[in-house]
Motif scaffolding. Sequence first.
Motif, PDB file in Angstrom:
ATOM      1  N   VAL A 162       8.115   2.978  -8.907  1.00  0.00           N
ATOM      2  CA  VAL A 162       6.706   2.809  -9.279  1.00  0.00           C
ATOM      3  C   VAL A 162       5.834   2.807  -8.025  1.00  0.00           C
ATOM      4  N   ARG A 163       6.285   2.157  -6.969  1.00  0.00           N
ATOM      5  CA  ARG A 163       5.522   2.105  -5.716  1.00  0.00           C
ATOM      6  C   ARG A 163       5.385   3.474  -5.063  1.00  0.00           C
TER       7      ARG A 163
ATOM      8  N   ASP B 232       4.153   6.620  -4.980  1.00  0.00           N
ATOM      9  CA  ASP B 232       3.125   7.446  -5.622  1.00  0.00           C
ATOM     10  C   ASP B 232       3.560   8.912  -5.561  1.00  0.00           C
TER      11      ASP B 232
ATOM     12  N   THR C 131       2.142  11.391  -7.532  1.00  0.00           N
ATOM     13  CA  THR C 131       1.179  12.237  -8.226  1.00  0.00           C
ATOM     14  C   THR C 131       1.176  13.613  -7.582  1.00  0.00           C
TER      15      THR C 131
ATOM     16  N   PHE D 185       0.144   1.636  -9.074  1.00  0.00           N
ATOM     17  CA  PHE D 185       1.403   1.808  -8.360  1.00  0.00           C
ATOM     18  C   PHE D 185       1.909   0.496  -7.780  1.00  0.00           C
ATOM     19  N   ASP D 186       1.508  -0.608  -8.410  1.00  0.00           N
ATOM     20  CA  ASP D 186       1.953  -1.936  -7.993  1.00  0.00           C
ATOM     21  C   ASP D 186       2.769  -2.544  -9.133  1.00  0.00           C
TER      22      ASP D 186
END
Length: 88
Positions: free
Chosen positions: A12-13, A15, A17, A86-87
């Motif tokens: 998740v951390r 990024d 994209t 993203f935390d």
Amino acid sequence: MPLMIDLLKNLVRADSTLSRGESAVASVLAEYFRAASIDAGVDAWDINRANLIVHLRGSGNKPALLFGSHLDVVPPGDSPWQSPPFDP
């Protein structure tokens, strides 16, 4: 080797994209597989773009199996987030 919840948090951390590319996620996963003594490598083909290649050795008695996937995610958008997207 980290627990699954730790792996999920690290993913998740990272990024990934489209503007940031898949490199961060590929690195997190490669580290995870290597910690489990599984052959893993990152094939970087641009500054932020990469593929993850993992080899699991079999007995050779059956045909090989290939999994194909993607590592990027869509941007979080402009909707009001209660916490940073993203935390974990």
